[in-house]
Design a protein around this motif. Structure first.
Motif, short mmCIF file in Angstrom:
data_model
loop_
_atom_site.label_atom_id
_atom_site.label_comp_id
_atom_site.label_asym_id
_atom_site.label_seq_id
_atom_site.Cartn_x
_atom_site.Cartn_y
_atom_site.Cartn_z
N UNK A 210 0.79 -1.36 0.01
CA UNK A 210 0.01 0.10 -0.13
C UNK A 210 0.86 1.30 0.11
N UNK A 211 2.03 1.20 0.56
CA UNK A 211 2.87 2.36 0.58
C UNK A 211 3.36 2.75 -0.90
N UNK A 212 3.97 1.55 -1.53
CA UNK A 212 4.17 1.71 -2.94
C UNK A 212 3.07 2.34 -3.62
N UNK A 213 1.85 1.62 -3.54
CA UNK A 213 0.60 2.02 -4.24
C UNK A 213 0.41 3.68 -4.21
N UNK A 214 0.62 4.11 -2.76
CA UNK A 214 0.56 5.59 -2.63
C UNK A 214 1.77 6.30 -2.99
N UNK A 215 2.86 5.88 -3.16
CA UNK A 215 4.08 6.55 -3.37
C UNK A 215 3.96 6.78 -5.05
N UNK A 216 3.58 5.38 -5.82
CA UNK A 216 3.38 5.77 -7.27
C UNK A 216 2.25 5.88 -7.79
N UNK A 217 1.33 6.45 -6.97
CA UNK A 217 -0.10 6.81 -7.26
C UNK A 217 -1.01 5.83 -8.14
N UNK A 218 -0.70 4.66 -7.84
CA UNK A 218 -1.52 3.48 -8.45
C UNK A 218 -3.18 3.61 -8.59
N UNK A 219 -3.77 4.16 -7.47
CA UNK A 219 -5.22 4.17 -7.43
C UNK A 219 -5.52 5.32 -8.66
N UNK A 220 -4.82 6.43 -8.59
CA UNK A 220 -4.95 7.39 -9.65
C UNK A 220 -4.55 6.93 -11.11
N UNK A 221 -3.54 6.21 -11.10
CA UNK A 221 -3.09 6.04 -12.35
C UNK A 221 -4.07 4.99 -13.17
N UNK A 222 -4.49 4.01 -12.17
CA UNK A 222 -5.75 3.31 -12.75
C UNK A 222 -7.03 3.57 -13.15
N UNK A 223 -7.38 4.75 -12.34
CA UNK A 223 -8.58 5.52 -12.90
C UNK A 223 -8.40 6.37 -13.99
N UNK A 224 -7.12 6.83 -14.28
CA UNK A 224 -6.75 7.57 -15.38
C UNK A 224 -6.96 6.68 -16.72
N UNK A 225 -6.25 5.59 -16.67
CA UNK A 225 -6.20 4.76 -17.66
C UNK A 225 -7.64 4.16 -18.20
N UNK A 226 -8.29 4.04 -17.03
CA UNK A 226 -9.80 3.68 -17.21
C UNK A 226 -10.55 4.65 -18.25
N UNK A 227 -10.08 5.80 -17.89
CA UNK A 227 -10.74 6.99 -18.64
C UNK A 227 -10.09 7.21 -19.96
N UNK A 228 -9.10 6.37 -20.19
CA UNK A 228 -8.54 6.66 -21.87
C UNK A 228 -7.49 7.69 -21.57
N UNK A 229 -7.04 8.01 -20.20
CA UNK A 229 -6.11 9.26 -20.18
C UNK A 229 -4.58 8.56 -19.94
N UNK A 230 -3.60 8.55 -20.70
CA UNK A 230 -2.20 7.91 -20.55
C UNK A 230 -1.38 8.90 -20.24
N UNK A 231 -1.80 10.29 -19.94
CA UNK A 231 -0.73 11.22 -19.30
C UNK A 231 -0.37 10.88 -18.10
N UNK A 232 1.03 11.40 -17.63
CA UNK A 232 1.72 10.87 -16.56
C UNK A 232 1.70 12.15 -15.35
N UNK A 233 1.01 13.12 -15.82
CA UNK A 233 0.95 14.06 -14.69
C UNK A 233 0.30 13.62 -13.40
N UNK A 234 0.66 14.14 -12.32
CA UNK A 234 0.20 13.66 -10.96
C UNK A 234 0.70 12.28 -10.50
N UNK A 235 1.33 11.80 -11.27
CA UNK A 235 1.78 10.24 -10.85
C UNK A 235 3.34 10.03 -10.60
N UNK A 236 3.94 11.42 -10.09
CA UNK A 236 5.37 11.17 -9.90
C UNK A 236 5.82 10.47 -8.65
N UNK A 237 6.57 9.41 -8.68
CA UNK A 237 6.90 8.98 -7.33
C UNK A 237 8.27 9.08 -6.98
#
Length: 432
Positions: A210-237
């Motif tokens: 879970x700390x790596x999920x928070x560090x690498x913003x995995x929940x946010x990344x997952x939701x962005x890809x589901x929205x067809x958004x592959x930009x990396x903004x906001x995902x910096x770990x």
């Protein structure tokens, strides 16, 4: 590879208790254990598969062990399979009121409790879905024991009701016991037994997950890809390699977490009221003061028990502790919620103190633990406020939740019940 044939001597065959003990001992070794009976095959580390062998007295089990510690594993396995002599019992069948029941509890407990006779657990479990509280304690009327979990409540008022109901044994199917008034239990002559260790690996692995999920913003990344958004903004770990990990509490789980951090290439600092010098001698970590750990760590992981009162661990992480931490620190708690002052944490998050926070537990969680409130109106805004922060991951007190851990919890809890009923030693399970 080590192999042997074993003829079952127990009158009840490989019933629930020997199956549970066999699976427990097998999980202590890295070697793979396979048990064959005719055409049936079971993993030695899976209690349900062992039970499905239906090994009766006289059955010949073919045991294969393959791995680096196969000789030690064979010795441990054969000791468990030896015949078990009957003992004098307080009651023929121990009646247990099981509170806070979930479907996954029944999977193992029901299998282990169904046998009667020589060497069996000899218990009768009645399952209640409700938590143990002052309002539900009367349900234990007529039972010798209650079995409870982390979100059940056993203060003095509940202990008094349980005493009137005839309860003499409290079985905790967890390691923590801060929810039980031990002084009151002692006054009323109740025995309190816990599961001192089930799977420290499960909890430590979840902490890193879970700390790596928070560090690498995995929940946010997952939701962005589901929205067809592959930009990396906001995902910096942040790399963990060459960073400093601070482990607060170096018991079994803390040590597992320290080894995981070491594997990431981190320098590991430890803080504990009772330092284990052997960990320093092997080069795993260096013990420092609490203040030094807070000031030097890039990642802080909490694995201390919750101890109330002066000098305890309640609000171990408060506003003062947070102020001592590095900016952009990472914090993870898979131990007990009140180790962190949740209001101080929220203020720290608002101030941008943390790069990442991961919580499997939080202060005031008891009403929510293991319940579905998806159709309810919001009554407590703590979760809502925590979930506002994109750098925070919150899970539902599930760090323990692996097959191996559930199997161990059930087996040790049932051993505790049997030890109580047959006046056998409690060992590390006894809470005083």
């Amino acid at each position: 590879m080590k192999t042997t044939d074993y003829t079952v001597l127990n009158p009840l065959g490989i019933h629930a208790r020997p199956a549970a003990m066999l699976a427990q001992v097998c999980t202590n070794y890295s070697s793979q254990v396979t048990i064959r009976l005719d055409d049936a095959i079971a993993s030695g580390k899976n209690v349900l598969q062992i039970l499905k062998l239906d090994a009766i007295k006289g059955s010949v089990l073919h045991i294969e062990i393959d791995g680096p510690d196969e000789e030690e594993a064979m010795e441990g396995i054969l000791s468990v399979l030896s015949d078990m002599a009957p003992k004098n019992k307080k009651v023929e069948v121990l009646k247990i009121a099981f509170f806070g029941t979930k479907d996954y509890d029944r999977i193992f407990f029901s299998e282990l409790s169904k046998d009667r006779g020589v060497g069996a657990y000899n218990v009768d479990i009645h399952y209640f879905e409700s938590r143990l509280t002052k309002e539900t304690a009367h349900l234990a009327d007529g039972f010798e024991a209650v079995c409870i979990f982390v979100n059940d409540e056993a203060p003095r008022s509940v202990i008094e009701i349980l005493h009137k109901c005839g309860v003499n044994l409290i079985l905790l199917r967890c390691a923590g016991f801060n929810n039980v008034d031990l002084k009151a239990a002692t006054e009323y002559g109740m025995t309190v037994l816990r599961v001192p260790a089930y799977s420290p690996y499960a909890v430590a692995e979840h902490a890193m997950t879970i700390i790596q999920s928070a560090n690498r913003r995995i929940p946010k990344a997952f939701n962005k890809v589901r929205d067809n958004n592959f930009a990396l903004s906001g995902l910096l770990g942040i790399d963990l390699h060459n960073k400093v990990a601070g482990i607060m509490g170096t018991g079994r789980i803390g040590v597992c977490m320290a080894r995981i951090c070491k594997g990431y290439g981190m320098t590991v600092l430890g803080w504990d009221a009772f330092p284990n010098k052997s960990l320093e001698e092997e080069g795993l970590l260096t013990y420092v003061s609490k203040d030094e750990l807070l000031q030097k760590s890039d990642l802080i992981s909490l694995h201390a028990p919750l101890i109330m009162g002066e000098g305890g661990t309640y609000h171990l992480i408060d506003a003062n502790a947070i102020s001592q931490m590095k900016d952009n620190v990472m914090l993870v708690n898979t131990s007990r919620g009140p180790l962190i002052d949740v209001e101080a944490l929220i203020q720290g998050l608002k101030a941008g103190k943390f790069h990442a926070v991961a919580l499997d537990v939080y202060e005031g969680e008891n009403e929510n633990v293991y319940t579905d409130h998806s159709d309810d109106y919001l009554s407590d805004d703590t979760v809502a406020r925590l979930m506002m922060f994109p750098n925070l991951v919150l899970t539902s007190h599930q760090a323990f939740f692996t097959r191996e851990a559930l199997q161990a919890i059930a087996a040790v809890t049932m051993e505790n019940a049997r030890n109580y009923n047959e006046s056998l030693p409690y060992g590390a399970s006894e809470v005083k």
